[in-house]
Design an enzyme around this catalytic site. Structure first.
Site, PDB file in Angstrom:
ATOM      1  N   CYS A  22       0.807  -1.224   0.000  1.00  0.00           N
ATOM      2  CA  CYS A  22       0.000   0.000   0.000  1.00  0.00           C
ATOM      3  C   CYS A  22       0.836   1.267   0.000  1.00  0.00           C
ATOM      4  O   CYS A  22       0.283   2.370  -0.051  1.00  0.00           O
ATOM      5  CB  CYS A  22      -0.949  -0.012   1.189  1.00  0.00           C
ATOM      6  SG  CYS A  22      -2.112  -1.397   1.113  1.00  0.00           S
TER       7      CYS A  22
ATOM      8  N   HIS B 270      -9.830   2.772   0.741  1.00  0.00           N
ATOM      9  CA  HIS B 270      -8.436   2.327   0.617  1.00  0.00           C
ATOM     10  C   HIS B 270      -8.251   1.619  -0.718  1.00  0.00           C
ATOM     11  O   HIS B 270      -8.657   0.463  -0.896  1.00  0.00           O
ATOM     12  CB  HIS B 270      -8.102   1.393   1.775  1.00  0.00           C
ATOM     13  CG  HIS B 270      -6.638   1.130   1.955  1.00  0.00           C
ATOM     14  ND1 HIS B 270      -5.686   1.430   0.998  1.00  0.00           N
ATOM     15  CD2 HIS B 270      -5.951   0.579   2.997  1.00  0.00           C
ATOM     16  CE1 HIS B 270      -4.503   1.080   1.431  1.00  0.00           C
ATOM     17  NE2 HIS B 270      -4.633   0.562   2.655  1.00  0.00           N
TER      18      HIS B 270
ATOM     19  N   LYS C 111      -8.433   8.353   3.223  1.00  0.00           N
ATOM     20  CA  LYS C 111      -9.166   7.082   3.111  1.00  0.00           C
ATOM     21  C   LYS C 111     -10.521   7.134   3.810  1.00  0.00           C
ATOM     22  O   LYS C 111     -11.400   6.324   3.529  1.00  0.00           O
ATOM     23  CB  LYS C 111      -8.321   5.934   3.667  1.00  0.00           C
ATOM     24  CG  LYS C 111      -7.039   5.663   2.881  1.00  0.00           C
ATOM     25  CD  LYS C 111      -6.226   4.550   3.505  1.00  0.00           C
ATOM     26  CE  LYS C 111      -4.921   4.301   2.745  1.00  0.00           C
ATOM     27  NZ  LYS C 111      -3.919   5.364   2.985  1.00  0.00           N
TER      28      LYS C 111
ATOM     29  N   GLU D 150       0.701   5.119  14.049  1.00  0.00           N
ATOM     30  CA  GLU D 150       0.971   6.354  13.306  1.00  0.00           C
ATOM     31  C   GLU D 150       0.821   7.577  14.199  1.00  0.00           C
ATOM     32  O   GLU D 150       1.617   8.520  14.115  1.00  0.00           O
ATOM     33  CB  GLU D 150       0.039   6.455  12.105  1.00  0.00           C
ATOM     34  CG  GLU D 150       0.376   7.609  11.177  1.00  0.00           C
ATOM     35  CD  GLU D 150      -0.348   7.567   9.847  1.00  0.00           C
ATOM     36  OE1 GLU D 150       0.009   8.365   8.960  1.00  0.00           O
ATOM     37  OE2 GLU D 150      -1.268   6.741   9.686  1.00  0.00           O
TER      38      GLU D 150
ATOM     39  N   PHE E 289       1.893  -3.550   3.821  1.00  0.00           N
ATOM     40  CA  PHE E 289       2.203  -4.889   4.303  1.00  0.00           C
ATOM     41  C   PHE E 289       3.690  -5.171   4.089  1.00  0.00           C
ATOM     42  O   PHE E 289       4.308  -4.709   3.128  1.00  0.00           O
ATOM     43  CB  PHE E 289       1.381  -5.930   3.554  1.00  0.00           C
ATOM     44  CG  PHE E 289      -0.004  -6.161   4.111  1.00  0.00           C
ATOM     45  CD1 PHE E 289      -0.496  -5.418   5.172  1.00  0.00           C
ATOM     46  CD2 PHE E 289      -0.818  -7.146   3.573  1.00  0.00           C
ATOM     47  CE1 PHE E 289      -1.764  -5.637   5.686  1.00  0.00           C
ATOM     48  CE2 PHE E 289      -2.097  -7.375   4.075  1.00  0.00           C
ATOM     49  CZ  PHE E 289      -2.563  -6.621   5.134  1.00  0.00           C
TER      50      PHE E 289
ATOM     51  N   HIS F  86      -1.310   8.152   6.451  1.00  0.00           N
ATOM     52  CA  HIS F  86      -1.707   6.857   5.899  1.00  0.00           C
ATOM     53  C   HIS F  86      -3.127   6.524   6.363  1.00  0.00           C
ATOM     54  O   HIS F  86      -3.955   6.100   5.562  1.00  0.00           O
ATOM     55  CB  HIS F  86      -0.719   5.784   6.329  1.00  0.00           C
ATOM     56  CG  HIS F  86      -0.958   4.447   5.723  1.00  0.00           C
ATOM     57  ND1 HIS F  86      -0.954   4.233   4.363  1.00  0.00           N
ATOM     58  CD2 HIS F  86      -1.225   3.240   6.294  1.00  0.00           C
ATOM     59  CE1 HIS F  86      -1.201   2.954   4.114  1.00  0.00           C
ATOM     60  NE2 HIS F  86      -1.369   2.337   5.268  1.00  0.00           N
TER      61      HIS F  86
END
Length: 410
Positions: free
Chosen positions: A164, A339, A334, A315, A398, A304
């Site tokens: 991502c 996403h 998002k 985060e 990931f 993110h």
């Protein structure tokens, strides 16, 4: 701001998202602060059957029937976005120095929509019905190759994979090619459609998706204490990058400068973030150092912000460590757009460019109360006007792969 020796100019951008088929329509949707998630007929019967999806996009009319039939949804979106970015940058593929034009794209998962159908045909004992195009569609470099074919870009062309963070990593690699003198122009970013039944099932099995299927619009809630996962999406964003001198010589509009980039690896877990955000913090600090900026220079962070319990917590910890008790205002794209996996990083970079241009920070949807002790300045409700010269876009994927971009006003 004064230009630095490692600056790269953003001279064009395009977005196709659930918010709209253009950059302007996507921006307008972001500024409503309302999630676009809804029930997805394509996911009917699955444990999680909601997504943010694009309705007003007709690949046949955009690309013509022969080309559209040969490609899949990810390539459709990416190819049209690349054409739009070229137009926005006022580039002419009929006259540009094609050997000096690169195409560097990011990928999360490639052609997942088609795998299930083709494998089903094979397991049904119908190998003759399997499309011969299943193989080229499955090769990760092929979307970049299709853009190069379509636009006649004959410079370096390849795909980078960092889950991502893929779209942001591609942008960082594109900058390096320009600084190395390998290209004059690079088209970069990513496209992806996460509306794949197998992918949606696997994310659901991992516990990564929100289960608020009875109220899709409230499902994605980054940094809210009641968050329970993200909402799948689709989209594409492409940036046209050039060295500033090259852009000035051809009279191009410089929309923003890409001043710094950095990547890191958590080396912690295949799918979970480092709980303290170790790799993310290193990437943010290294990107700022590459840009010659300090945390105090940063006026905005496009996070993110996936809306997963562990990811948002890590985060938030990172942002409070890097920026102190009063971090700059943040948004989580998002929450509105969903996403789009590898494409999200590119979409968020493009939105960061627009934030710098328009001096407005779009709001985050569904963030009502944050975790105790981790209060970020999350913009909610309405867009916030702010004088911003430096902003960062952070993307994590990931495998613990992190990429951070530092963008500034020209």
């Amino acid at each position: 701001m004064t230009r630095g020796p490692r600056d790269v100019a953003v001279t064009g951008l395009a977005m196709i998202t659930p918010g709209g088929p253009t950059a302007d329509s996507t921006w307008d949707s972001m500024c409503t602060g309302q999630s676009l998630a809804r029930t997805d007929p394509h996911l009917t019967g699955l444990p999680v059957d909601i997504s943010c999806h694009i309705d007003d996009f007709d690949a046949f009319s955009e690309l013509g029937r022969p080309l559209a039939r040969r490609l899949d949804r990810t390539a459709h979106l990416t190819l049209v976005a690349a054409r739009q970015a070229v137009t926005d940058a006022k580039l002419d593929p009929a006259h540009w120095p094609s050997e000096r034009v690169g195409v560097i794209l990011g990928v999360g998962g490639n052609s997942l929509q088609n795998y299930g159908r083709e494998f089903a045909l094979l397991t049904q004992g119908r190998p003759a019905a399997v499309s011969p195009m299943a193989l080229p569609r499955s090769v990760p470099n092929m979307v970049a190759a299709e853009v190069s074919l379509d636009l006649g870009a004959r410079g370096p062309g390849f795909t980078v994979a960092s889950a991502c963070a893929g779209g942001a990593t591609a942008i960082a690699v594109a900058r390096q090619l320009l600084l190395a003198g390998s290209c004059d122009i690079v088209l970069t970013g990513s496209g992806e459609s996460g509306r794949c039944r197998m992918g949606a099932t696997c994310f659901s099995q991992l516990g990564a998706l929100s289960r608020r299927t009875d109220d899709p619009a409230s499902a994605c809630r980054p940094f809210d204490r009641q968050r329970d996962g993200f909402v799948l999406s689709e989209g594409a964003a492409i940036l046209a990058l050039e060295l500033p001198d090259h852009a000035v010589r051809r009279g191009a509009r410089i929309r923003a400068l890409l001043r710094g980039c950095a990547s890191s690896s958590d080396a912690y877990h295949p799918v979970a973030p480092h709980p303290e955000g170790d790799g993310a913090e290193r990437a943010i600090r290294a990107a700022l150092a590459d840009a010659g900026c300090t945390p105090a220079d940063v006026g905005h962070v496009n996070t993110h912000g996936t809306s997963t319990p562990a990811g948002d917590a890590a985060e938030a910890r990172v942002l409070l460590r890097v920026f102190g008790a009063a971090p700059p205002p943040v948004t989580a794209s998002k929450s509105v757009l969903g996403h789009a996996l590898g494409a999200s990083a590119a979409i968020e970079a493009a939105l960061t460019v627009l934030t710098l241009e328009r001096r407005q920070i779009p709001p985050t949807a569904n963030c009502h109360a944050q975790d105790d002790g981790r209060a970020l300045d999350v913009v909610t409700g309405q867009p916030r006007t702010a004088e911003i010269d430096v902003a960062i876009s952070s993307s994590f994927g990931f495998g613990g792969q992190n990429t951070v971009l530092v963008l500034t006003t020209p």
